[in-house]
Motif scaffolding. Structure first.
Motif, PDB file in Angstrom:
ATOM      1  N   THR A 111       2.198  15.170  -2.208  1.00 56.62           N
ATOM      2  CA  THR A 111       1.221  14.606  -3.137  1.00 56.62           C
ATOM      3  C   THR A 111       1.664  13.201  -3.506  1.00 56.62           C
ATOM      4  N   PHE A 112       0.762  12.245  -3.375  1.00 61.65           N
ATOM      5  CA  PHE A 112       1.096  10.835  -3.593  1.00 61.65           C
ATOM      6  C   PHE A 112       0.623  10.366  -4.969  1.00 61.65           C
ATOM      7  N   LEU A 113       1.238   9.300  -5.442  1.00 65.49           N
ATOM      8  CA  LEU A 113       0.842   8.692  -6.702  1.00 65.49           C
ATOM      9  C   LEU A 113      -0.446   7.891  -6.509  1.00 65.49           C
ATOM     10  N   LYS A 114      -1.126   7.662  -7.612  1.00 60.89           N
ATOM     11  CA  LYS A 114      -2.414   6.970  -7.525  1.00 60.89           C
ATOM     12  C   LYS A 114      -2.305   5.570  -6.953  1.00 60.89           C
ATOM     13  N   ASP A 115      -1.218   4.861  -7.297  1.00 63.72           N
ATOM     14  CA  ASP A 115      -1.097   3.471  -6.849  1.00 63.72           C
ATOM     15  C   ASP A 115      -0.332   3.342  -5.534  1.00 63.72           C
ATOM     16  N   GLN A 116      -0.003   4.462  -4.899  1.00 66.10           N
ATOM     17  CA  GLN A 116       0.802   4.386  -3.679  1.00 66.10           C
ATOM     18  C   GLN A 116      -0.037   3.980  -2.471  1.00 66.10           C
ATOM     19  N   PHE A 117      -1.220   4.572  -2.335  1.00 69.21           N
ATOM     20  CA  PHE A 117      -2.120   4.243  -1.229  1.00 69.21           C
ATOM     21  C   PHE A 117      -3.526   4.047  -1.782  1.00 69.21           C
ATOM     22  N   ALA A 118      -3.665   3.123  -2.710  1.00 72.02           N
ATOM     23  CA  ALA A 118      -4.923   2.932  -3.429  1.00 72.02           C
ATOM     24  C   ALA A 118      -5.804   1.895  -2.738  1.00 72.02           C
ATOM     25  N   ALA A 119      -7.100   2.140  -2.778  1.00 64.38           N
ATOM     26  CA  ALA A 119      -8.090   1.212  -2.227  1.00 64.38           C
ATOM     27  C   ALA A 119      -9.182   0.981  -3.261  1.00 64.38           C
ATOM     28  N   ASP A 120      -9.792  -0.212  -3.193  1.00 66.23           N
ATOM     29  CA  ASP A 120     -10.890  -0.526  -4.103  1.00 66.23           C
ATOM     30  C   ASP A 120     -12.172   0.152  -3.643  1.00 66.23           C
ATOM     31  N   LYS A 121     -13.069   0.337  -4.577  1.00 67.56           N
ATOM     32  CA  LYS A 121     -14.370   0.912  -4.264  1.00 67.56           C
ATOM     33  C   LYS A 121     -15.074   0.059  -3.210  1.00 67.56           C
ATOM     34  N   ASP A 122     -15.680   0.712  -2.238  1.00 69.51           N
ATOM     35  CA  ASP A 122     -16.391   0.070  -1.122  1.00 69.51           C
ATOM     36  C   ASP A 122     -15.459  -0.744  -0.215  1.00 69.51           C
ATOM     37  N   GLY A 123     -14.154  -0.623  -0.424  1.00 71.93           N
ATOM     38  CA  GLY A 123     -13.205  -1.322   0.431  1.00 71.93           C
ATOM     39  C   GLY A 123     -12.396  -0.334   1.249  1.00 71.93           C
ATOM     40  N   SER A 124     -11.261  -0.796   1.785  1.00 68.84           N
ATOM     41  CA  SER A 124     -10.399   0.058   2.598  1.00 68.84           C
ATOM     42  C   SER A 124      -8.942  -0.260   2.297  1.00 68.84           C
ATOM     43  N   TYR A 125      -8.082   0.658   2.707  1.00 67.96           N
ATOM     44  CA  TYR A 125      -6.639   0.460   2.595  1.00 67.96           C
ATOM     45  C   TYR A 125      -6.094   0.173   3.993  1.00 67.96           C
ATOM     46  N   LYS A 126      -5.141  -0.783   4.062  1.00 66.96           N
ATOM     47  CA  LYS A 126      -4.638  -1.189   5.373  1.00 66.96           C
ATOM     48  C   LYS A 126      -3.139  -1.434   5.306  1.00 66.96           C
ATOM     49  N   CYS A 127      -2.436  -0.994   6.347  1.00 63.54           N
ATOM     50  CA  CYS A 127      -1.000  -1.255   6.454  1.00 63.54           C
ATOM     51  C   CYS A 127      -0.628  -1.316   7.931  1.00 63.54           C
ATOM     52  N   ASN A 128      -0.503  -2.530   8.462  1.00 63.04           N
ATOM     53  CA  ASN A 128      -0.137  -2.709   9.865  1.00 63.04           C
ATOM     54  C   ASN A 128       1.324  -2.359  10.114  1.00 63.04           C
ATOM     55  N   ASP A 129       2.152  -2.590   9.105  1.00 64.17           N
ATOM     56  CA  ASP A 129       3.566  -2.289   9.250  1.00 64.17           C
ATOM     57  C   ASP A 129       3.782  -0.777   9.280  1.00 64.17           C
ATOM     58  N   LYS A 130       4.927  -0.353   9.752  1.00 58.08           N
ATOM     59  CA  LYS A 130       5.237   1.069   9.807  1.00 58.08           C
ATOM     60  C   LYS A 130       5.421   1.614   8.395  1.00 58.08           C
ATOM     61  N   SER A 131       4.761   2.741   8.114  1.00 54.33           N
ATOM     62  CA  SER A 131       4.938   3.450   6.850  1.00 54.33           C
ATOM     63  C   SER A 131       5.638   4.761   7.149  1.00 54.33           C
ATOM     64  N   GLU A 132       6.686   5.063   6.406  1.00 48.12           N
ATOM     65  CA  GLU A 132       7.450   6.278   6.644  1.00 48.12           C
ATOM     66  C   GLU A 132       7.571   7.072   5.356  1.00 48.12           C
ATOM     67  N   LEU A 133       7.212   8.354   5.433  1.00 46.96           N
ATOM     68  CA  LEU A 133       7.238   9.219   4.269  1.00 46.96           C
ATOM     69  C   LEU A 133       8.053  10.465   4.600  1.00 46.96           C
ATOM     70  N   ALA A 134       9.013  10.785   3.740  1.00 48.33           N
ATOM     71  CA  ALA A 134       9.809  11.999   3.901  1.00 48.33           C
ATOM     72  C   ALA A 134       9.108  13.134   3.171  1.00 48.33           C
ATOM     73  N   ILE A 135       8.745  14.183   3.914  1.00 48.12           N
ATOM     74  CA  ILE A 135       8.018  15.316   3.336  1.00 48.12           C
ATOM     75  C   ILE A 135       8.779  16.585   3.656  1.00 48.12           C
ATOM     76  N   GLN A 136       9.602  17.029   2.733  1.00 47.88           N
ATOM     77  CA  GLN A 136      10.289  18.308   2.845  1.00 47.88           C
ATOM     78  C   GLN A 136      10.983  18.467   4.198  1.00 47.88           C
ATOM     79  N   GLY A 137      11.770  17.459   4.564  1.00 48.43           N
ATOM     80  CA  GLY A 137      12.539  17.533   5.798  1.00 48.43           C
ATOM     81  C   GLY A 137      11.834  16.982   7.012  1.00 48.43           C
ATOM     82  N   VAL A 138      10.529  16.703   6.911  1.00 50.24           N
ATOM     83  CA  VAL A 138       9.758  16.124   8.015  1.00 50.24           C
ATOM     84  C   VAL A 138       9.402  14.689   7.656  1.00 50.24           C
TER      85      VAL A 138
END
Length: 488
Positions: free
Chosen positions: A390-417
């Motif tokens: 479960t992510f925080l609200k400001d972690q991957f937030a996008a504006d209304k009618d817009g989009s979220y973008k991240c060209n760089d590598k994003s890495e998230l540790a989820i319970q060993g994965v």
């Protein structure tokens, strides 16, 4: 049996007193669980340790209200300091099955220095009732978990005894259970002794297993007699040497084929760090409401020759099972939109997007990885990993009618994965999305830092060029003065 000098070295009995679960709200639940549950955690190693504890209660964590998968997570406040995930899947036959996943850190329990997060799942799914009924079971039943290895050769074994159970995960109306279906003929559950008597029972069970294996050997001896009876048949076959030659010629044909087939995955996974960028769209009659584009890969621990090794699994474009299932109706008044991506036939990724005051955000991800020998031919056993974040609200937030973008590598540790994305971009709560808009893009911090470095570098280069030109000008002017002085 496993070469341990002490069969039972540590025992933890966890009492889950959270007898009632109503997710997400007691007044309007989508999942209702009533049960008494005790979870036994057994550690086996060469070092004598014993720890016993009880858990007063569990706090309800995150969850999902959707079809075909609903889930709820119970987070323990003490003792294990982990979480127990209840996942309910609605099959095509309208029957519901339950899978449990326990996540914990051994060092928090046994103080044995094993600080790696462990995730264990049930040996098999538990068959519940149909989607229009509730499941009930009064008698104590035991649910078995898979064994997981520890840091220094320890083994952790789990089992959960449940009783006075009533569960409903779909088609919940109001706050009351639907008519109940009894657990008389359910799958995956066996009646066993009470948890307090299990340690000696397990020691005797081990002995009984060895003794039970001894009688099975005589029982297998009649087959060996049959095999000896087959032996003369084999001897008669050599008298007909042409057939035996044919049979021997067929044997090498089949034997090389089987070793080579596991060595070549049905869907070859891409090289680590280079997953294909796929676009996943979720739509209904009103058009595409949710679009998700990314290169996705997972790094996860698996057992190879009883050693924990790290494997990388990337979603490939050649995988034709990249189906999506959308939960929603493209109504912007909805607070959540959910999309499930299926890959490598049976693995899934459930993504949930939630509205906020200013737009929306990527709020939850539930990943189920079915690890088989088609994907990893050298693994010791096939298993299923289920993790959630479960992510925080400001972690991957996008504006209304817009989009979220991240060209760089994003890495998230989820319970060993580790869940990694490349060239990520998504848009949700919109109508008839055909492509991402060039405006209203919310960038990740890594991309923002890169974008700020570029103008600084350009400015520095221009400043350096001006300095070079100025120095060249001053040198040229000085030489021209000197040459004019000599002429006079």
């Amino acid at each position: 049996m496993n070469g341990f000098t002490l069969l039972i070295t540590a025992l933890l009995i966890i009492g889950c007193s959270a007898k009632q679960v109503r997710y997400p709200d007691p007044k309007n639940p989508c999942i209702m669980i009533d049960m008494n549950a005790n979870l036994t955690l057994l550690m086996k190693s060469n070092t004598s340790m014993k720890a016993e504890s009880t858990l007063d209660g569990g706090a309800m964590g995150s969850g999902v209200c959707a079809k075909p998968v609903s889930s709820v997570d119970l987070t323990f406040a003490s003792g294990v300091k982990g979480s127990l995930d209840f996942s309910f899947t609605l099959g095509a036959d309208s029957n519901v099955k339950m899978d449990l996943t326990l996540t914990f850190t051994p060092d928090f329990v046994f103080k044995n220095g094993d600080s790696d997060i462990k995730t264990v799942t049930t040996v098999s799914s538990t068959q519940l009732s149909t989607m229009t009924a509730s499941y009930t079971c009064t008698a104590p039943r035991v649910i078995k978990f898979k064994t997981v290895e520890g840091k220094d050769g320890e083994e952790y074994e789990f089992s959960m005894t449940i009783s006075d159970v009533q569960i409903q995960a779909f088609n919940v109306t109001g706050t009351s259970f639907s008519p109940a279906e009894d657990c008389t003929a359910i799958d995956g559950l066996t009646t066993e002794a009470a948890m307090t008597s299990q340690p000696p029972v397990q020691t005797t069970e081990k002995n009984n297993e060895t003794t039970s294996e001894a009688p099975t050997v005589p029982t297998t001896k009649p087959p060996t007699n049959e095999s000896t009876s087959e032996a003369p048949v084999v001897t008669t076959q050599p008298t007909t040497k042409p057939p035996t030659n044919e049979s021997t010629s067929e044997a090498p044909v089949t034997t090389p084929a089987k070793p080579t087939t596991p060595a070549q995955p049905v869907y070859p996974t891409p090289a680590p760090g280079a997953p294909a960028v796929n676009t996943y769209k979720a739509a209904n009659v009103n058009g595409t409401c949710l679009m998700f584009k990314a290169g996705i890969e997972f790094t996860l621990p698996v057992l190879v020759n009883k050693v924990n090794v790290t494997k990388t699994l990337g979603i490939n474009k050649e995988d034709k099972s990249n189906e999506t299932e959308y939960i929603g109706d493209c109504d912007t008044s909805n607070m959540t939109q959910t999309m499930t991506v299926t890959f490598y036939k049976t693995s899934t990724m459930l993504m949930t997007f939630t509205k906020s005051d200013t737009g929306y955000y990527f709020s939850d991800v539930d990943i189920t990885l079915n690890l088989n020998k088609e994907l990893f031919p050298d693994i010791d056993r096939e298993e299923t990993l289920m993790v959630r974040k479960t992510f925080l609200k400001d972690q991957f937030a996008a504006d209304k009618d817009g989009s979220y973008k991240c060209n760089d590598k994003s890495e998230l540790a989820i319970q060993g994965v580790n869940f990694r994305t490349y060239n990520l971009q998504y848009a949700a709560f919109q109508k008839n999305i055909t492509e991402f808009k060039s405006s209203g893009i919310s960038e990740c911090s890594a991309d923002s830092d890169t974008n700020s470095v570029v103008p600084i570098a350009v400015g520095a280069a221009l400043a350096g060029l001006v300095v070079i030109v100025l120095i060249a000008y001053l040198i040229g002017r000085k030489r021209s003065r000197q040459s004019g002085y000599e002429q006079v």
